[in-house]
Design an enzyme around this catalytic site. Structure first.
Site, mmCIF file in Angstrom:
data_model
loop_
_atom_site.group_PDB
_atom_site.id
_atom_site.type_symbol
_atom_site.label_atom_id
_atom_site.label_comp_id
_atom_site.label_asym_id
_atom_site.label_seq_id
_atom_site.Cartn_x
_atom_site.Cartn_y
_atom_site.Cartn_z
ATOM 1 N N ASP A 35 87.882 58.250 59.377
ATOM 2 C CA ASP A 35 87.396 59.269 58.445
ATOM 3 C C ASP A 35 87.654 60.644 59.062
ATOM 4 O O ASP A 35 87.233 60.911 60.206
ATOM 5 C CB ASP A 35 85.900 59.080 58.174
ATOM 6 C CG ASP A 35 85.394 60.058 57.118
ATOM 7 O OD1 ASP A 35 85.533 59.742 55.926
ATOM 8 O OD2 ASP A 35 84.882 61.127 57.507
ATOM 9 N N LEU A 36 88.349 61.529 58.332
ATOM 10 C CA LEU A 36 88.631 62.870 58.847
ATOM 11 C C LEU A 36 87.336 63.659 58.941
ATOM 12 O O LEU A 36 86.510 63.639 58.022
ATOM 13 C CB LEU A 36 89.634 63.571 57.929
ATOM 14 C CG LEU A 36 90.998 62.874 57.760
ATOM 15 C CD1 LEU A 36 91.903 63.690 56.846
ATOM 16 C CD2 LEU A 36 91.672 62.637 59.100
ATOM 17 N N ASP A 69 89.473 60.889 52.125
ATOM 18 C CA ASP A 69 90.051 61.141 53.449
ATOM 19 C C ASP A 69 89.783 59.989 54.395
ATOM 20 O O ASP A 69 89.752 60.157 55.612
ATOM 21 C CB ASP A 69 89.494 62.444 54.025
ATOM 22 C CG ASP A 69 87.980 62.415 54.177
ATOM 23 O OD1 ASP A 69 87.348 61.515 53.596
ATOM 24 O OD2 ASP A 69 87.429 63.284 54.882
#
Length: 482
Positions: A341-342, A384
């Protein structure tokens, strides 16, 4: 072989049959009687009835030879060769007969001979023999006719004409069906060499028939197509040996075009067998399905791949994960699943819009893919979030954990490097953005004997949140049930 050359070869065969008959007859050679079919009929020059018994005809022939034992000569005036069908041919000849006697009995008269040959087994046999000589030359008790058999010859000519026309009509229908259709009709010999291909192939692929006939069927296909067809041929041989060869076979294969392009064809193939049941060749139809194939690929792409990054989506990831679990049951090797996960993606989207955000996601996908093996799976899970599946590492848990950790750290480091994003605009100034983005990675190890897809995903997701809670930009391991 072209139709013209095939026709020429056929004419040579018919002429050879006639020449052999004339040579034996003119030489008064008793071997001529061996040329007659068991199902024979004929009119003699001196007879007024139809002979239907081969033995009677042999007797008449020997009587002919005994009446004029010396060699005779034929002065040909006209010769007609007619190819009625594959196994029936007709020869009609007009000539002067020169006998070895001082009196030129027939040398000024025109005689006619009609021979019908039929292919019986591997040999051509004479099934009908008809002489026609002017009736004023008739002599009682002689072999040559008492009456010219004009009516019978005319009936025979009518029959030949009808059969010839029927053959031409059949040939015209065949040409219409094969040459005007958009599908490609083809024939192969038992060695998979092309013996015929219809004109549709030239319209579709650009190759003239002369460039195809006589060559291996594999020359029609691309490298991918050759692999497909080679596998099918091998499977066909195995099926034939086991007695399970299907009557029809349908498959799709890419073909190469003369201009370097590729088209897809749906092939319907059927083996040809002789009376013993052995395969002596193949024939079939190929239909172009390039557009259909393109649409199928589009549907497949939309169903299993993320349209932005071109990575596998959740559905395909689930399929790959199930395959990894099944493989692990066989090999007892561990696999690893990473949930990524960004960490600071939303501020970029809010500040610069979705176009810049999409460019970042595309670059993230590229960087992750460059960090793993070709056999591994990189998927976009949504937004994302990304997932990486490292399938079948080793059977040693500690060693597999170390490998997964190494890959995860490589991905974390690569994704933390600066991103240089740019958008070229036609109506406004181009946009250039430098952005830094870290990632939180959760990793779980699993083995196929004691895991299921849902538990694996849940464990990796939980590990990712642990990485978030631990300060982000980190890798966290969470073991699933194993």
């Amino acid at each position: 072989m072209t139709m013209s050359s095939a026709r020429t070869d056929r004419e040579r065969v018919i002429r050879a049959l006639f020449d052999n008959y004339i040579e034996l007859y003119a030489g008064r050679d008793d071997r001529l009687t061996l040329q007659f079919s068991e199902n024979f009929s004929g009119y003699t020059g001196g007879g007024d009835f139809l002979v239907k018994d081969r033995l009677v005809w042999e007797k008449i022939t020997r009587q002919d030879f005994s009446q004029i034992p010396g060699p005779i000569r034929f002065e040909m005036l006209d010769l007609s060769l007619q190819d009625i069908s594959e196994d029936v041919v007709v020869v009609s000849a007009f000539f002067h007969i020169h006998f070895p006697v001082p009196e030129p009995v027939f040398s000024k008269e025109v005689a006619r001979l009609v021979l019908i040959f039929r292919l019986e087994g591997s040999d051509w046999k004479i099934v009908h023999n008809s002489y026609s000589i002017p009736d004023r030359l008739v002599r009682n008790g002689e072999v040559y006719p008492m009456q010219v058999l004009r009516e019978q010859n005319k009936a025979l000519e009518t029959l030949v004409a009808e059969r010839t026309q029927a053959f031409r009509d059949s040939e015209a229908m065949y040409r219409m069906l094969t040459e005007d259709t958009q599908d490609v009709l083809w024939k192969l010999d038992r060695n998979f060499c092309v013996t015929y291909i219809s004109p549709a192939d030239e319209r579709l692929r650009g190759f003239n028939a002369n460039e195809v006939v006589g060559h291996s069927v594999l020359d029609l296909f691309t490298q991918e197509g050759v692999a497909i067809v080679t596998t099918i041929i091998q499977q066909g041989r195995e099926a034939w040996q086991s007695g399970a060869m299907p009557d029809f076979l349908t498959f799709e294969v890419p073909h190469r075009c003369k201009d370097g392009g590729v088209l897809w064809g749906e092939v319907l193939s059927k083996p040809e067998r002789n009376t013993q049941g052995d395969i002596v060749g193949y024939h079939g139809i190929t239909r172009e399905i390039t557009e259909r194939k393109r649409l199928q690929d589009q549907v497949h792409q939309l169903a299993f791949f993320d349209p932005l990054t071109k990575l596998p989506n959740r559905r395909l990831l689930g399929d790959r994960l199930s395959q990894a679990l099944a493989a692990g049951k066989r090999s007892a090797c561990y696999s690893a699943l990473m949930f990524l996960d960004l960490d600071n993606f939303k501020p970029l989207n809010d500040a610069h819009g979705h176009v810049i955000g999409d460019l970042l996601l595309i670059e993230v996908a590229t960087r992750i893919t460059n960090c793993v093996r070709e056999t591994d799976t990189v998927a976009r899970f949504g937004g994302d979030e990304f997932v990486v599946l490292l399938a079948e590492l080793t059977s040693d848990k500690a060693q597999s954990r170390a490998q997964a950790c190494l890959v995860a750290e490589k991905i974390r480091s690569k994704l933390s490097e600066v991103y240089r994003l740019s958008v070229v605009q036609e109506t406004a100034a181009d946009i250039f953005i430098e952005h830094r983005c870290t990632v939180s990675i959760g990793v779980t190890l699993f083995v196929g004997t004691e895991a299921n897809p849902k538990d694996v995903l849940t464990a990796a997701d939980a590990a990712m949140y642990r990485a978030k809670d631990a300060g982000r930009n980190s890798v966290w391991f969470e073991a699933s049930a194993d």
